[in-house]
Design an enzyme around this catalytic site. Structure first.
Site, PDB file in Angstrom:
ATOM      1  N   GLU A 191     -11.168   0.715  -3.596  1.00  0.00           N
ATOM      2  CA  GLU A 191     -11.468   0.366  -2.206  1.00  0.00           C
ATOM      3  C   GLU A 191     -12.116   1.557  -1.491  1.00  0.00           C
ATOM      4  OE1 GLU A 191      -7.918  -1.102  -0.371  1.00  0.00           O
ATOM      5  OE2 GLU A 191      -8.742  -1.022   1.655  1.00  0.00           O
ATOM      6  N   ASP A 201      -7.228   3.077  -3.188  1.00  0.00           N
ATOM      7  CA  ASP A 201      -7.963   3.096  -1.912  1.00  0.00           C
ATOM      8  C   ASP A 201      -8.248   4.548  -1.528  1.00  0.00           C
ATOM      9  OD1 ASP A 201      -9.035   2.721   0.588  1.00  0.00           O
ATOM     10  OD2 ASP A 201      -7.268   1.744   1.457  1.00  0.00           O
ATOM     11  N   GLY A 226      -4.447  -4.564   5.767  1.00  0.00           N
ATOM     12  CA  GLY A 226      -3.408  -4.361   6.775  1.00  0.00           C
ATOM     13  C   GLY A 226      -3.655  -3.096   7.558  1.00  0.00           C
ATOM     14  N   ASP A 284     -13.878  -1.812   2.629  1.00  0.00           N
ATOM     15  CA  ASP A 284     -12.959  -1.998   3.752  1.00  0.00           C
ATOM     16  C   ASP A 284     -13.686  -1.501   5.013  1.00  0.00           C
ATOM     17  OD1 ASP A 284     -10.993  -1.728   5.689  1.00  0.00           O
ATOM     18  OD2 ASP A 284      -9.603  -0.540   4.497  1.00  0.00           O
ATOM     19  N   SER A 330       0.862  -1.175   0.000  1.00  0.00           N
ATOM     20  CA  SER A 330       0.000   0.000   0.000  1.00  0.00           C
ATOM     21  C   SER A 330       0.904   1.232   0.000  1.00  0.00           C
ATOM     22  CB  SER A 330      -0.878  -0.032   1.248  1.00  0.00           C
ATOM     23  OG  SER A 330      -1.613   1.162   1.366  1.00  0.00           O
ATOM     24  N   LYS A 349      -1.055  -0.931  -4.461  1.00  0.00           N
ATOM     25  CA  LYS A 349      -2.266  -0.163  -4.129  1.00  0.00           C
ATOM     26  C   LYS A 349      -1.815   1.264  -3.871  1.00  0.00           C
ATOM     27  CE  LYS A 349      -4.711  -0.017   0.299  1.00  0.00           C
ATOM     28  NZ  LYS A 349      -5.501  -0.830   1.241  1.00  0.00           N
ATOM     29  N   LYS A 375     -10.132  -7.436   7.357  1.00  0.00           N
ATOM     30  CA  LYS A 375      -9.136  -7.046   8.366  1.00  0.00           C
ATOM     31  C   LYS A 375      -9.660  -7.565   9.687  1.00  0.00           C
ATOM     32  CE  LYS A 375      -7.534  -2.650   6.488  1.00  0.00           C
ATOM     33  NZ  LYS A 375      -7.796  -1.195   6.498  1.00  0.00           N
ATOM     34  N   LYS A 434      -3.005   5.115  -2.585  1.00  0.00           N
ATOM     35  CA  LYS A 434      -4.037   5.864  -1.876  1.00  0.00           C
ATOM     36  C   LYS A 434      -4.452   7.041  -2.748  1.00  0.00           C
ATOM     37  CE  LYS A 434      -4.043   3.691   2.166  1.00  0.00           C
ATOM     38  NZ  LYS A 434      -5.260   3.114   2.764  1.00  0.00           N
TER      39      LYS A 434
HETATM   40  O1  SMG Z   1      -0.573  -2.594   6.703  1.00  0.00           O
HETATM   41  O2  SMG Z   1       0.132  -2.453   4.676  1.00  0.00           O
HETATM   42  C1  SMG Z   1      -0.531  -2.054   5.623  1.00  0.00           C
HETATM   43  C2  SMG Z   1      -1.364  -0.805   5.440  1.00  0.00           C
HETATM   44  C3  SMG Z   1      -2.392  -0.992   4.421  1.00  0.00           C
HETATM   45  O3  SMG Z   1      -3.366   0.925   3.418  1.00  0.00           O
HETATM   46  C4  SMG Z   1      -3.378   0.155   4.338  1.00  0.00           C
HETATM   47  N1  SMG Z   1      -4.266   0.262   5.334  1.00  0.00           N
HETATM   48  O4  SMG Z   1      -7.449   1.601   4.522  1.00  0.00           O
HETATM   49  O5  SMG Z   1      -6.526  -0.200   3.908  1.00  0.00           O
HETATM   50  C5  SMG Z   1      -6.492   0.843   4.549  1.00  0.00           C
HETATM   51  C6  SMG Z   1      -5.294   1.253   5.368  1.00  0.00           C
HETATM   52  C7  SMG Z   1      -5.671   1.484   6.791  1.00  0.00           C
HETATM   53  C8  SMG Z   1      -4.625   2.126   7.589  1.00  0.00           C
HETATM   54  S1  SMG Z   1      -4.435   3.749   7.098  1.00  0.00           S
HETATM   55  C9  SMG Z   1      -3.528   4.537   8.245  1.00  0.00           C
HETATM   56 MG    MG Z   2      -8.494   0.519   2.973  1.00  0.00          MG
END
Ligand code: SMG
Ligand code: MG
Length: 377
Positions: A222, A197, A299, A247, A144, A170, A271, A172
């Site tokens: 996402e 995402d 994650g 999510d 991510s 992925k 998750k 953001k």
């Molecule tokens: O653990 O690789 C990881 C992070 C993956 O992007 C990630 N998590 O919305 O999926 C999500 C985010 C939540 C945490 S954002 C601070």
């Molecule tokens: Mg997410």
């Protein structure tokens, strides 16, 4: 329910909680903010037969969800741990029922359940993956990538992760940082497995912008809309060619069932923390597998504790898309386990030792600890 035999009961004597501060190797920016230090709570369950570890994946602020560190810290000590100590002898499969009278606080419940599960499985010499129903010994590793200063910086960051071997990217996105960022990554790297995402940053008023993403052949988008926007997600999903994945909205088996019934999602991010534990995660996996809906493991920047458990969960048969299960080094220079997860040919190994299959590094744990408390009867 776990596909395999139930775990043994434990007799709980005390629960230790620690707030950790783990510096990130680089800032992580999402639509709701930037983190430079991961604040997280680890749990140690002390039983008459040994101990077990869990992780409460709340963050410092209630931005990803309504849960946050010091709310978790309070509810755990005031209500949840006392309920478990009162029950005293129980099986890991009983934890969710014991904690059910407390509404919400799923990340806290999930972290406590994991510590109990780890203790029970360690005592039995059983690996978590085997208990959950894992069918693979390693899982494909996606990464991510946070929002960068500009699209060129994003291309540099993605290029570095691809060079390390990550098999899925992925990125953001947020309003104003969506189409151009996605186009930059597609132009630079062609047909790599790519998804985006939004962390709830859009509304249905943005439907035309979101539809522009259709031309990038993404694996999925996402959580474009708010956590409670199941109906709006269904409206959006009908309009987009890109599969909609939820999510934040999938907080339980029931929420997953509702989302599938409404057509709000055609892919589900599982998750364990968000849904109240690994056992609820398995139930959502089973629901989606029976419905032919692909799932993948999300994650929460886990330490080596949650990262080991995520690898075990992602090894179940319905996890047909790569998860956000990167190497520990993607986030941390020093993890709190002795053998942090590493990337091997784009995959992460599912630990095979008893319980979580990882050992805590006591020195690293102490160095990261900023608050500690033990709750006992
Ligand atoms: O653990 O690789 C990881 C992070 C993956 O992007 C990630 N998590 O919305 O999926 C999500 C985010 C939540 C945490 S954002 C601070
Ligand atoms: Mg997410």
């Amino acid at each position: 329910m776990p596909v395999t035999e139930p775990a043994a009961s434990v007799t709980l004597e005390a629960v230790e909680l620690r707030v950790l501060h783990l510096p990130l190797v680089s800032p992580f920016t999402t639509s709701f903010g930037t983190e430079t230090v991961r604040e997280v709570i680890v749990v140690r369950a002390r039983t008459t037969d040994g101990e077990g570890w869990g992780e409460i994946v709340t963050q410092h602020e209630p931005s990803y969800s309504s849960e946050y560190t010091h709310g978790a810290w309070d509810v755990a000590q005031r209500f949840l741990i006392p309920a478990l100590l009162e029950a005293r002898t129980f099986a890991p499969e009983d934890v969710a029922g014991i904690l059910e009278p407390v509404i919400g606080h799923r990340m806290v419940k999930g972290g406590l359940e994991l510590a109990v599960l780890d203790a029970a499985l360690r005592a039995q010499g059983r690996p978590l993956g085997q208990y959950l129903g894992a069918v693979r010994d390693r899982v494909p590793s996606g990464v991510s990538v946070g929002i960068q200063h500009d699209p060129a910086a994003l291309v540099d960051a993605v290029g570095a992760y691809l060079a390390e071997g990550y098999v899925r990217i992925k990125i953001k996105i947020k309003p104003g940082r969506d189409v151009a960022d996605t186009a930059a990554v597609r132009d630079a790297f062609g047909g790599i497995p790519l998804q985006v995402d939004a962390n709830s940053a859009y509304t249905l008023a943005d439907i035309d912008t979101l539809a522009e993403l259709d031309r990038f052949d993404l694996l999925l988008i996402e959580q474009p809309l708010q956590e409670d926007d199941l109906v709006d997600h269904a409206t959006l999903a009908r309009r987009l060619r890109t599969p909609v994945c939820l999510d934040e909205s999938i907080v339980s088996l029931k929420a997953a069932r509702d989302a599938l019934a409404l057509g709000s999602a055609s892919v589900v991010n599982i998750k364990a923390g968000r849904v109240g534990g690994y056992l609820e995660g398995v139930r959502i996996h089973d629901l989606c597998r029976d419905a032919g809906v692909p799932v993948w493991c999300g994650g929460m920047l886990e330490t080596g504790i949650g990262r080991a458990a995520n690898a075990a969960l992602a090894a179940l048969p319905g996890f047909t898309l790569p998860g956000d299960i990167s190497a520990s080094s993607r986030f941390y220079t020093r993890d709190i386990v002795t053998e942090p997860a590493v990337l091997e040919d784009g995959q992460v190994r599912v630990p095979t030792g008893p319980g979580l299959g990882v050992e805590i590094d006591p020195v690293a744990l102490d160095e990261a600890t900023v608050e500690r408390v033990e709750v006992r009867t």
